[in-house]
Design a protein around this motif. Structure first.
Motif, PDB file in Angstrom:
ATOM      1  N   THR B  42       0.850  -1.191   0.000  1.00 14.11           N
ATOM      2  CA  THR B  42       0.000   0.000   0.000  1.00 14.11           C
ATOM      3  C   THR B  42       0.887   1.242   0.000  1.00 14.11           C
ATOM      4  OG1 THR B  42      -1.700  -1.149   1.285  1.00 14.11           O
ATOM      5  CG2 THR B  42      -1.819   1.249   1.233  1.00 14.11           C
ATOM      6  N   ALA B  43       0.563   2.185  -0.846  1.00 13.62           N
ATOM      7  CA  ALA B  43       1.344   3.423  -0.895  1.00 13.62           C
ATOM      8  C   ALA B  43       1.241   4.175   0.426  1.00 13.62           C
ATOM      9  CB  ALA B  43       0.841   4.302  -2.036  1.00 13.62           C
ATOM     10  N   ALA B  44       2.360   4.780   0.823  1.00 19.34           N
ATOM     11  CA  ALA B  44       2.398   5.663   2.002  1.00 19.34           C
ATOM     12  C   ALA B  44       1.970   4.962   3.283  1.00 19.34           C
ATOM     13  CB  ALA B  44       1.558   6.910   1.759  1.00 19.34           C
ATOM     14  N   MET B  45       2.241   3.674   3.351  1.00 18.26           N
ATOM     15  CA  MET B  45       1.949   2.908   4.567  1.00 18.26           C
ATOM     16  C   MET B  45       3.261   2.512   5.235  1.00 18.26           C
ATOM     17  SD  MET B  45       0.189  -0.812   5.044  1.00 18.26           S
ATOM     18  CE  MET B  45       1.728  -1.563   4.557  1.00 18.26           C
ATOM     19  N   ALA B  46       3.393   2.819   6.512  1.00 16.06           N
ATOM     20  CA  ALA B  46       4.584   2.415   7.263  1.00 16.06           C
ATOM     21  C   ALA B  46       4.383   1.021   7.843  1.00 16.06           C
ATOM     22  CB  ALA B  46       4.853   3.408   8.385  1.00 16.06           C
ATOM     23  N   ILE B  47       5.465   0.271   7.891  1.00 14.50           N
ATOM     24  CA  ILE B  47       5.476  -1.039   8.551  1.00 14.50           C
ATOM     25  C   ILE B  47       6.512  -0.973   9.663  1.00 14.50           C
ATOM     26  CG2 ILE B  47       5.985  -3.505   8.273  1.00 14.50           C
ATOM     27  CD1 ILE B  47       5.102  -3.259   5.345  1.00 14.50           C
ATOM     28  N   TYR B  48       6.103  -1.383  10.862  1.00 18.08           N
ATOM     29  CA  TYR B  48       6.965  -1.333  12.038  1.00 18.08           C
ATOM     30  C   TYR B  48       7.239  -2.763  12.517  1.00 18.08           C
ATOM     31  CZ  TYR B  48       5.211   3.486  12.158  1.00 18.08           C
ATOM     32  OH  TYR B  48       4.852   4.783  11.833  1.00 18.08           O
ATOM     33  N   VAL B  49       8.514  -3.100  12.635  1.00 12.37           N
ATOM     34  CA  VAL B  49       8.897  -4.450  13.074  1.00 12.37           C
ATOM     35  C   VAL B  49       9.750  -4.324  14.339  1.00 12.37           C
ATOM     36  CG1 VAL B  49      10.085  -6.587  12.429  1.00 12.37           C
ATOM     37  CG2 VAL B  49       8.935  -5.220  10.676  1.00 12.37           C
ATOM     38  N   PRO B  50       9.365  -5.011  15.411  1.00 18.68           N
ATOM     39  CA  PRO B  50      10.105  -4.854  16.670  1.00 18.68           C
ATOM     40  C   PRO B  50      11.451  -5.560  16.665  1.00 18.68           C
ATOM     41  CG  PRO B  50       8.438  -6.537  16.918  1.00 18.68           C
ATOM     42  CD  PRO B  50       8.264  -5.968  15.531  1.00 18.68           C
ATOM     43  N   ILE B 120       9.733   1.049   7.837  1.00 21.29           N
ATOM     44  CA  ILE B 120       9.933   1.308   6.409  1.00 21.29           C
ATOM     45  C   ILE B 120       8.633   1.820   5.815  1.00 21.29           C
ATOM     46  CG2 ILE B 120       9.404  -1.082   5.720  1.00 21.29           C
ATOM     47  CD1 ILE B 120      11.668  -0.672   3.557  1.00 21.29           C
ATOM     48  N   LEU B 121       8.772   2.668   4.817  1.00 19.38           N
ATOM     49  CA  LEU B 121       7.601   3.245   4.147  1.00 19.38           C
ATOM     50  C   LEU B 121       7.978   3.510   2.698  1.00 19.38           C
ATOM     51  CD1 LEU B 121       5.404   6.196   5.454  1.00 19.38           C
ATOM     52  CD2 LEU B 121       6.208   6.128   3.108  1.00 19.38           C
ATOM     53  N   LEU B 122       7.196   2.987   1.780  1.00 18.90           N
ATOM     54  CA  LEU B 122       7.350   3.329   0.363  1.00 18.90           C
ATOM     55  C   LEU B 122       6.204   4.232  -0.045  1.00 18.90           C
ATOM     56  CD1 LEU B 122       9.605   1.231   0.345  1.00 18.90           C
ATOM     57  CD2 LEU B 122       8.687   0.342  -1.813  1.00 18.90           C
ATOM     58  N   SER B 123       6.500   5.177  -0.881  1.00 22.56           N
ATOM     59  CA  SER B 123       5.492   6.179  -1.252  1.00 22.56           C
ATOM     60  C   SER B 123       4.488   5.645  -2.253  1.00 22.56           C
ATOM     61  CB  SER B 123       6.182   7.410  -1.842  1.00 22.56           C
ATOM     62  OG  SER B 123       6.831   7.068  -3.067  1.00 22.56           O
ATOM     63  N   ASN B 124       4.795   4.473  -2.813  1.00 19.43           N
ATOM     64  CA  ASN B 124       3.935   3.968  -3.887  1.00 19.43           C
ATOM     65  C   ASN B 124       3.803   2.457  -3.786  1.00 19.43           C
ATOM     66  OD1 ASN B 124       5.839   2.540  -6.126  1.00 19.43           O
ATOM     67  ND2 ASN B 124       6.947   4.127  -4.996  1.00 19.43           N
ATOM     68  N   ALA B 125       2.836   1.929  -4.509  1.00 19.36           N
ATOM     69  CA  ALA B 125       2.600   0.490  -4.500  1.00 19.36           C
ATOM     70  C   ALA B 125       2.948  -0.117  -5.858  1.00 19.36           C
ATOM     71  CB  ALA B 125       1.148   0.196  -4.127  1.00 19.36           C
ATOM     72  N   ASP B 151       1.605   9.991   3.697  1.00 25.41           N
ATOM     73  CA  ASP B 151       2.766  10.828   3.431  1.00 25.41           C
ATOM     74  C   ASP B 151       3.917   9.912   3.004  1.00 25.41           C
ATOM     75  OD1 ASP B 151       4.664  12.817   3.331  1.00 25.41           O
ATOM     76  OD2 ASP B 151       4.178  13.656   5.293  1.00 25.41           O
ATOM     77  N   SER B 152       4.914  10.496   2.394  1.00 23.44           N
ATOM     78  CA  SER B 152       6.070   9.701   1.996  1.00 23.44           C
ATOM     79  C   SER B 152       7.151   9.677   3.079  1.00 23.44           C
ATOM     80  CB  SER B 152       6.661  10.247   0.696  1.00 23.44           C
ATOM     81  OG  SER B 152       7.070  11.592   0.877  1.00 23.44           O
ATOM     82  N   THR B 153       6.917  10.421   4.158  1.00 26.04           N
ATOM     83  CA  THR B 153       7.898  10.529   5.243  1.00 26.04           C
ATOM     84  C   THR B 153       7.421   9.763   6.469  1.00 26.04           C
ATOM     85  OG1 THR B 153       8.505  12.731   4.463  1.00 26.04           O
ATOM     86  CG2 THR B 153       9.165  12.151   6.704  1.00 26.04           C
ATOM     87  N   LEU B 154       8.313   9.032   7.074  1.00 26.67           N
ATOM     88  CA  LEU B 154       7.959   8.374   8.334  1.00 26.67           C
ATOM     89  C   LEU B 154       7.616   9.431   9.373  1.00 26.67           C
ATOM     90  CD1 LEU B 154      10.703   5.585   8.454  1.00 26.67           C
ATOM     91  CD2 LEU B 154       8.223   5.200   8.350  1.00 26.67           C
TER      92      LEU B 154
END
Lengths: 175, 179
Positions: B42-50, B120-125, B151-154
């Motif tokens: 998904t565009a502009a979605m952040a993924i957080y991994v512990p 990590i976050l990518l601005s596009n899919a 947004d494209s920024t974390l």
């Protein structure tokens, strides 16, 4: 995810290898090693591992492949690249078998270290995991050119080959 | 120096590390060695991994493992503390290089022992990363989160939401200047 609760490395370590839980084996890679020629003459390959206990290192070893040729040097380095011990350059001997290097016994304390190997040519073979180069880098493996025999101080560079050799140390006199 | 009951950090940390969710990935037959190029979900979605740091180390590099398609937007990678405060990030950078690591030379960050998140976050899919596709519920159970940032920024402060993507990318940090 609490590492204090994860299985602890054995107190009385017989061996630690690059395939151990303490090294590449703890990073969810899954493929069997196979015999392959060393990727570049005089290149050193450094594979990280960690040690939780004081271990008396008595032997180093490599798992030689189908062709025994060229010279090999196997060693252990600190996290910041200082050589602790090495076999010195010796002829690769024995095929499809471990080659042991009887180094001066020393005590390895807890911490992060590197098992290292360099070879003088690209004819001799070792058993290795052929994980793609980028993933080899992800796993923390690094290399150095013009590093045979192994240097006193390593200068780490990005790994450039899909080659994680089977190396190890032994806390016993024979395997 | 005494013996330890914990493991010192390896030179690199990524989702398949023991310091992260690597043991669970191994248990679930999801080794990193079988990662493949896949489109970011998904565009502009952040993924957080512990992940855990068991003794103080300095993070010198962040990186991601780009897939077969890049250059259609930006990637941002970062590190957050356990409360969701951004400690460091790369700022959005155009994805470049296929099938290789893209590194982000961020300011050195001293990480005392504790729990953190790599993000990590990518601005596009359209762009791709090497990744695995574990069940989203499995990722939830391991403390992985997502955030629709728009947004494209974390973000400076993460608002972590339920992980709903079967997508675990290969990315992480290095306690060395070389990877």
């Amino acid at each position: 995810m609490d590492l204090s609760l994860t299985p602890i490395l054995p107190r009385d370590v017989v061996t630690i290898t690059t395939m151990s839980l303490a090294s590449m084996g703890g990073q969810a890679i899954s493929s069997a090693p196979a015999s392959a020629t060393f990727p570049a003459a005089n290149r050193a390959i450094y594979v990280p591992f960690r040690n939780t206990r004081h271990v008396t290192v008595r032997q180093l070893f490599s798992y030689n492949g189908a062709t025994a040729s060229d010279n090999i040097d196997v060693g252990i380095y600190t996290e910041d690249g200082r050589r602790l011990v090495s076999s010195g350059a010796v002829a690769l001997a024995g095929t499809n078998a471990l080659q042991l290097y009887d180094v001066t016994d020393f005590i390895l304390g807890p911490g992060v270290f590197y098992l290292a190997v360099s070879m003088s040519g690209t004819t001799g073979t070792l058993f290795r995991i052929g994980t793609p180069t980028a993933l080899t880098r992800v796993l923390g493996v690094v290399q150095e050119a013009s590093a045979h025999p192994l240097p006193a101080t390593a200068t780490f560079a990005a790994a450039a080959s899909a080659y994680i050799p089977v190396l190890g140390l032994a806390g016993v006199a024979s395997l | 120096m005494t013996d330890r009951m914990i493991l010192a950090p390896m030179p690199t940390i990524h989702p398949w590390s023991m310091e992260s969710i690597g043991q669970a990935m191994a248990t679930n037959a999801m080794p990193a060695s079988a990662a493949a190029s896949a489109v970011y979900p998904t565009a502009a979605m952040a993924i957080y991994v512990p992940f855990l740091v068991t003794e103080t180390r300095t993070a010198m590099l962040l990186w991601c493992y780009n897939g077969a398609t890049v250059g259609n937007g930006t990637a941002d990678v970062g590190i957050y503390d356990r409360d969701g405060h951004r400690l460091v990030s790369a700022t959005p950078t155009t994805t470049a290089g296929t099938g290789t690591l893209q590194t982000f030379n961020t300011a050195d960050l001293v990480l005392p022992p504790g729990r953190y998140f790599m993000a990590i976050l990518l601005s596009n899919a359209t762009d791709t990363l090497f990744s695995r596709a574990p069940n989203a519920e499995l990722l939830r159970s391991l403390g992985v989160y997502q955030e629709a940032t728009g947004d494209s920024t974390l973000p400076a402060t993460a608002t972590m939401a339920t992980m709903a993507q079967a997508y675990l990318p290969v990315f992480g940090l290095a306690f060395r200047s070389v990877i």
